[in-house]
Design a protein around this motif. Structure first.
Motif, PDB file in Angstrom:
ATOM      1  N   ILE A   1       0.872  -1.179   0.000  1.00 22.73           N
ATOM      2  CA  ILE A   1       0.000   0.000   0.000  1.00 22.73           C
ATOM      3  C   ILE A   1       0.906   1.225   0.000  1.00 22.73           C
ATOM      4  N   VAL A   2       0.787   2.052  -1.044  1.00 25.86           N
ATOM      5  CA  VAL A   2       1.597   3.272  -1.104  1.00 25.86           C
ATOM      6  C   VAL A   2       0.685   4.474  -0.902  1.00 25.86           C
ATOM      7  N   ALA A   3       1.166   5.458  -0.150  1.00 26.58           N
ATOM      8  CA  ALA A   3       0.431   6.720  -0.016  1.00 26.58           C
ATOM      9  C   ALA A   3       1.277   7.831  -0.619  1.00 26.58           C
ATOM     10  N   GLY A   4       0.641   8.738  -1.351  1.00 25.27           N
ATOM     11  CA  GLY A   4       1.390   9.832  -1.968  1.00 25.27           C
ATOM     12  C   GLY A   4       0.445  10.860  -2.568  1.00 25.27           C
ATOM     13  N   ASN A   5       1.013  11.749  -3.382  1.00 27.40           N
ATOM     14  CA  ASN A   5       0.201  12.749  -4.071  1.00 27.40           C
ATOM     15  C   ASN A   5      -0.636  12.081  -5.142  1.00 27.40           C
ATOM     16  N   ALA A   6      -1.885  12.530  -5.265  1.00 26.31           N
ATOM     17  CA  ALA A   6      -2.795  11.919  -6.229  1.00 26.31           C
ATOM     18  C   ALA A   6      -2.186  11.892  -7.633  1.00 26.31           C
ATOM     19  N   ALA A   7      -1.376  12.882  -7.938  1.00 27.55           N
ATOM     20  CA  ALA A   7      -0.776  12.953  -9.279  1.00 27.55           C
ATOM     21  C   ALA A   7       0.084  11.722  -9.589  1.00 27.55           C
ATOM     22  N   ASN A   8       0.572  11.073  -8.537  1.00 31.48           N
ATOM     23  CA  ASN A   8       1.435   9.906  -8.767  1.00 31.48           C
ATOM     24  C   ASN A   8       0.684   8.582  -8.726  1.00 31.48           C
ATOM     25  N   ARG A   9      -0.643   8.648  -8.590  1.00 26.96           N
ATOM     26  CA  ARG A   9      -1.413   7.421  -8.445  1.00 26.96           C
ATOM     27  C   ARG A   9      -1.147   6.422  -9.574  1.00 26.96           C
ATOM     28  N   GLU A  10      -1.348   6.834 -10.784  1.00 27.14           N
ATOM     29  CA  GLU A  10      -1.282   5.871 -11.879  1.00 27.14           C
ATOM     30  C   GLU A  10       0.092   5.255 -12.044  1.00 27.14           C
ATOM     31  N   ARG A  11       1.139   6.110 -11.997  1.00 26.68           N
ATOM     32  CA  ARG A  11       2.456   5.499 -12.225  1.00 26.68           C
ATOM     33  C   ARG A  11       2.912   4.645 -11.046  1.00 26.68           C
ATOM     34  N   THR A  12       2.389   4.945  -9.857  1.00 23.85           N
ATOM     35  CA  THR A  12       2.734   4.100  -8.710  1.00 23.85           C
ATOM     36  C   THR A  12       2.076   2.727  -8.850  1.00 23.85           C
ATOM     37  N   LEU A  13       0.814   2.739  -9.266  1.00 23.57           N
ATOM     38  CA  LEU A  13       0.132   1.451  -9.457  1.00 23.57           C
ATOM     39  C   LEU A  13       0.785   0.677 -10.605  1.00 23.57           C
ATOM     40  N   SER A  14       1.166   1.366 -11.669  1.00 26.57           N
ATOM     41  CA  SER A  14       1.832   0.678 -12.787  1.00 26.57           C
ATOM     42  C   SER A  14       3.175   0.106 -12.330  1.00 26.57           C
ATOM     43  N   ALA A  15       3.831   0.830 -11.434  1.00 24.17           N
ATOM     44  CA  ALA A  15       5.150   0.366 -10.982  1.00 24.17           C
ATOM     45  C   ALA A  15       5.034  -0.793  -9.997  1.00 24.17           C
ATOM     46  N   GLY A  16       3.812  -1.124  -9.573  1.00 26.74           N
ATOM     47  CA  GLY A  16       3.670  -2.340  -8.782  1.00 26.74           C
ATOM     48  C   GLY A  16       2.902  -2.243  -7.477  1.00 26.74           C
ATOM     49  N   ALA A  17       2.471  -1.057  -7.063  1.00 28.24           N
ATOM     50  CA  ALA A  17       1.716  -0.970  -5.811  1.00 28.24           C
ATOM     51  C   ALA A  17       0.371  -1.689  -5.967  1.00 28.24           C
ATOM     52  N   ASP A  18      -0.101  -2.327  -4.909  1.00 24.21           N
ATOM     53  CA  ASP A  18      -1.416  -2.973  -4.946  1.00 24.21           C
ATOM     54  C   ASP A  18      -2.518  -1.961  -4.661  1.00 24.21           C
ATOM     55  N   TYR A  19      -2.230  -0.991  -3.785  1.00 19.62           N
ATOM     56  CA  TYR A  19      -3.206   0.034  -3.425  1.00 19.62           C
ATOM     57  C   TYR A  19      -2.491   1.376  -3.356  1.00 19.62           C
ATOM     58  N   PHE A  20      -3.224   2.424  -3.682  1.00 18.54           N
ATOM     59  CA  PHE A  20      -2.672   3.767  -3.583  1.00 18.54           C
ATOM     60  C   PHE A  20      -3.607   4.611  -2.739  1.00 18.54           C
ATOM     61  N   ILE A  21      -3.049   5.306  -1.753  1.00 17.96           N
ATOM     62  CA  ILE A  21      -3.837   6.194  -0.897  1.00 17.96           C
ATOM     63  C   ILE A  21      -3.429   7.633  -1.193  1.00 17.96           C
ATOM     64  N   ASP A  22      -4.394   8.488  -1.419  1.00 18.22           N
ATOM     65  CA  ASP A  22      -4.142   9.916  -1.664  1.00 18.22           C
ATOM     66  C   ASP A  22      -3.850  10.565  -0.321  1.00 18.22           C
ATOM     67  N   LYS A  23      -2.614  10.963  -0.109  1.00 19.07           N
ATOM     68  CA  LYS A  23      -2.243  11.380   1.239  1.00 19.07           C
ATOM     69  C   LYS A  23      -2.869  12.707   1.664  1.00 19.07           C
ATOM     70  N   HIS A  24      -3.347  13.488   0.689  1.00 20.91           N
ATOM     71  CA  HIS A  24      -3.956  14.766   1.064  1.00 20.91           C
ATOM     72  C   HIS A  24      -5.459  14.642   1.294  1.00 20.91           C
ATOM     73  N   ASN A  25      -6.084  13.686   0.644  1.00 19.80           N
ATOM     74  CA  ASN A  25      -7.542  13.618   0.722  1.00 19.80           C
ATOM     75  C   ASN A  25      -8.093  12.385   1.427  1.00 19.80           C
ATOM     76  N   ASP A  26      -7.266  11.373   1.600  1.00 19.78           N
ATOM     77  CA  ASP A  26      -7.750  10.170   2.277  1.00 19.78           C
ATOM     78  C   ASP A  26      -7.280  10.164   3.731  1.00 19.78           C
TER      79      ASP A  26
END
Lengths: 334, 334, 334, 334
Positions: B185-210
């Motif tokens: 599970i990776v948390a970061g800026n929403a702008a990085n969501r797609e490339r983080t998931l493509s790079a292998g994360a199973d879940y992405f958390i928007d650190k500013h809004n979630d």
């Protein structure tokens, strides 16, 4: 307890309970008090207590009857239970959202009573080398210090252990560390210096007048403490990190100075320090502590003993910061 | 560097150094930048630098000459060194008062140069499966993530690993956790969501809004994260403790949000959570990482590559929070 | 030694060696003999010795000069080195095909001499609480017992440790186990019963007339031994497995009864027993042992001391199975 | 079974059992066979069986009713139990004299039936990603391989794992090692080379024609195997020790070649090798395996599936050395 508050604390005659098939009936001989018991009685501590509620968690007693499926104990056996009695071995119960904090005299009914029934799975044979009063001090304070030092920090001969208190867990920690051949530095009020050194500390630091971290550097020739029993909490964790040796283990046990811990990041990272959260220990760990006590002749430090009817005086004594444990004798013949 | 400040950064022709008997001469092929390099160049970071000073710590290069006592390497071998090169195995150097923070390009001279000499004891063979540019990213960010996950937290298949960032160590952590069969599970800026998931994360958390902690509870069905790579620091450590499973390991790695860590005591204690301070890793750990990279085909995430003369542009890029590492190519044929 | 055989053992005047830049010159005070030294002298043990060769591995001496790059020691410091001196910390050297067995007085030149030079990295400060003769017994027998019990088997208070011998490693094992609060059962020749019990064993088993496994069951109430120091080898390992408690650790240290070990599979598997191969220990472990000795007041058991010119008598004594170590005094003022 | 021998194996209609308060009623969907089941049926294996006795240990089924004290499962949940179902977590039951070997279909009644009742404490949720037939293979072979690699030997990415067999535990070991990023060398009959490599082995050694130890040295460039799953036993343990890297862990799991293990002492001691006795694993370990299976998509290797009435044919198949597990479908709709 018929409700929250000292005034609702009453001694009451109730029928002797019957054990379920997998349970035993225990005649309580002695109960050791923790500061938590005072808080439960006076404030309820936010716990979902069902009244009438029996407080108290740490006891030693004798099996007087047992359910038909019981196989580990016989009538006459002296027994104790861990503070969190349903944690048997390995990983403790609970999950991320709701940690399990199912203690005797908190979640489960307590032991300030003449008789209690308990599942046999909760029980451990009491040490042969201790009286009931002495044994009653092990289930919370003794087990916590044992779990921290022997199970998590893995203390070894020649280690330096820093213990910044002279409370119940701290004194057990001092004795257990010494039983493993470690060097012990205790910090506390100057008034406790002599009896702490007599009880086995190698060094005593006056916590009000000495610079704790510098004293540890001085005593260890800058090497630092291999293990810290951090029973103070709050910002004091930062001192533990400063005093820590490279590769040190800090056991975070208590939070007298506050429930929000803080510490500097750099020495934690550059010295490869580990911090272990400690919340008492498992039944298996209590069994190992019992063997260690019988083997090493460790005698718990007891400050005072009271009769059941003097419970209020005993609770007052807890406020004064006893040197060692306070015990209530329930069955002096037990 | 002839002094502190970007304007004192110059490329200079100097004689090729000669290796001592136990050292080798390395022709540098690529250097990977860390934000720390920018701080050293611009502020000196309080380090006792002797000018002229060469910055830079993470490199891959080729042995081109060796001292007569050298036995582990031969001319032609591709090599790297750990960020703290004199930590070989076991306990790191230093003591309680003065932690050892002897890094390349900080305490020791750096590697933003065509040639460097180094004791062979510092060096490790580069992975056969990576280019020099890729290999140059391992010695700090890769090794830190490896040491945290594989040596300290002992990640296993089926574990849930929480990584609250998309920085350099975080992305390596994601790849290394996945290489061991863990859920990430990776948390970061929403702008990085797609490339983080493509790079292998199973879940992405928007650190500013979630709500980070609630999201982790939700994803894990309240079980929590078995391992947290805490690269944020400050009060964020408290979120790591809240999100942690019973028996979880938190690796305290970075301090972007502040050098004073804080966290609540109760969940730390009641969930038996461990916090490990991480300050990169040993040479032996880097050797193990090299084997793991060659075995699993892990490819470091590189954001951009620059030529040596564009070092200033590369340093500017570091400020923008690249997604992956920034590499300076020194010998593109290396 | 000018060759293999006792008759080629001569005392020779040679110039005092000069230390290299990273080395020190040590004036030897005392050397402790191992049975291996006798075998090296009499048979060469198949080692690639270059004559003249100096035998002997375990010493305590004083630094009398040092190379210019030396930083850890000063003239006057009392020092020792581990039996395998180039194993510093963490994983030992060597590989699967060719284990490293680079010992002093075997692979490296030995220490039965007035002066030796050694890299400072090999050396450890001697314990302040021991004489040179006592300290000289630690580097092989003491370190092996320490590494087995404290580093690998992680002995704790209350553990039961079985030691089926009264040899050098065995007696150290008994003392180190006791220093950690463990219960110790020693097996040996009936003639050694009294002095073994006086030296600290809790129980003594007559290895010729008692049934070792049954006796251990009896003493432990069928629980078994938590730790076994298996110094006999051959089929005796099978007895260790039989006597082992659930979750026990067996340290395989010696092979007096044969180099082909054997043991039954079922109890090994059904009791979750671990067997650790032990071949002395690292320099870091020796440093920890030194702290433990100074802290606990452990005094090595010495059977007899001889002067250098009586080396032949001392070697004869080794054949008789001394109770404790044999020491050669080289500089009685050291 | 009405007695020992295949001819006493009969299918019998019996009333559906009722669960006790702390138990559930499970409708069995699939049962996976172990060679042990064949031995129990044909020889009784010396076990104290009470006839009629139901053989079989490894199952997947569905909860169809539950006792009133049950809290961990609900009707409809798919469940499994470990082979030694009363080992929950931490140290396994038993003592030195009498190891606990209380298995389903051995000590406890077995599962080759349409319905069984079991204490909820024995059960684990089945993996969502597997069919009942696939899930039924985990409780013995899968759990043993997992416990060995993930709990005891702590496999990591980049490790080399040697598995000298293509049996049930071996194939799971291969898949679990790969799921952690390890390199796997399998040794077996040449006939199995291609399917073993297809199933995920990195290297295959022909156990009849190749020199196992030399091949491992060759593949690892003399480094050796970090982990060996020793499923052969007898004198084969000696080969495991020869092939082992410095610091290697050998998991002693099976004894096909004999119940008396033997191995050379010197490489065990000089390479710091550990041997772990493995006898399946705990319920907690099975829970972790389930998470790992769901996370990594691991699919057990099944050789053949049979209907209940073809049990005899299935038992015959076990003799031929299947490549993967043999499963009996009991409720194909389960």
């Amino acid at each position: 307890m018929d409700g929250i508050g000292r005034e609702l604390l009453t001694l009451r005659e109730v029928p002797v309970p019957q054990p379920a098939p997998d349970a035993v009936l225990v005649k309580i001989a002695a109960v050791s008090l923790n500061y938590r018991d005072k808080m439960v009685i006076e404030s309820g501590r936010g716990l979902p207590l069902i009244f009438p509620f029996t407080p108290g968690s740490d006891f030693c007693g004798k099996v007087v009857a047992s359910g038909k499926a019981v196989s580990r104990f016989r009538v006459g056996d002296r027994v104790m239970a861990a503070f969190t009695p349903d944690w048997t071995d390995g990983l403790r119960p609970g999950n991320a959202r709701t940690p399990a904090y199912r203690t005797l005299g908190g979640y489960y009914p307590g032991v300030l009573a003449e008789f209690v029934t308990m599942p046999e799975e909760w029980l451990v044979p009491a040490p042969a080398s201790l009286t009931a009063a002495e044994a009653s001090t092990l289930p919370c304070a003794g087990l916590t210090a044992w779990f921290a030092l022997a199970e998590r920090a893995r203390v070894r001969a020649g280690d330096t252990v820093l213990i910044p208190s002279t409370g119940g867990v701290a004194l057990f920690g001092m004795q257990i560390a010494r039983a493993h051949g470690a060097q012990v530095i205790v910090a506390g009020n100057a008034a406790n210096r002599e009896r702490t050194l007599s009880a086995g500390a190698d060094y005593f630091i006056d916590k009000h007048n000495d610079d704790l971290v510098e004293k540890v550097y001085e005593i260890t020739n800058d090497r630092g403490a291999d293990i810290v029993l951090e029973v103070i909490g709050g910002a004091h964790l930062g001192k533990a990190v400063q005093a820590a040796a490279v590769g040190a283990r800090i056991c975070q046990i208590g939070a007298l100075d506050g429930f929000e811990l803080s510490a500097p990041a750099m020495p934690l990272m550059l010295k490869d320090v580990s911090i272990f959260g400690i919340g008492t220990g498992s039944r298996k760990a209590l069994e190992h502590l019992v063997r260690a006590v019988d083997r090493t002749g460790l005698k718990p430090v007891i400050d005072s003993r009271y009769a059941m009817q003097d419970l209020n005086t005993a609770l007052d004594h807890l406020d004064k910061g006893p040197f060692g444990k306070i015990v209530i004798d329930i069955d002096p013949a037990g």
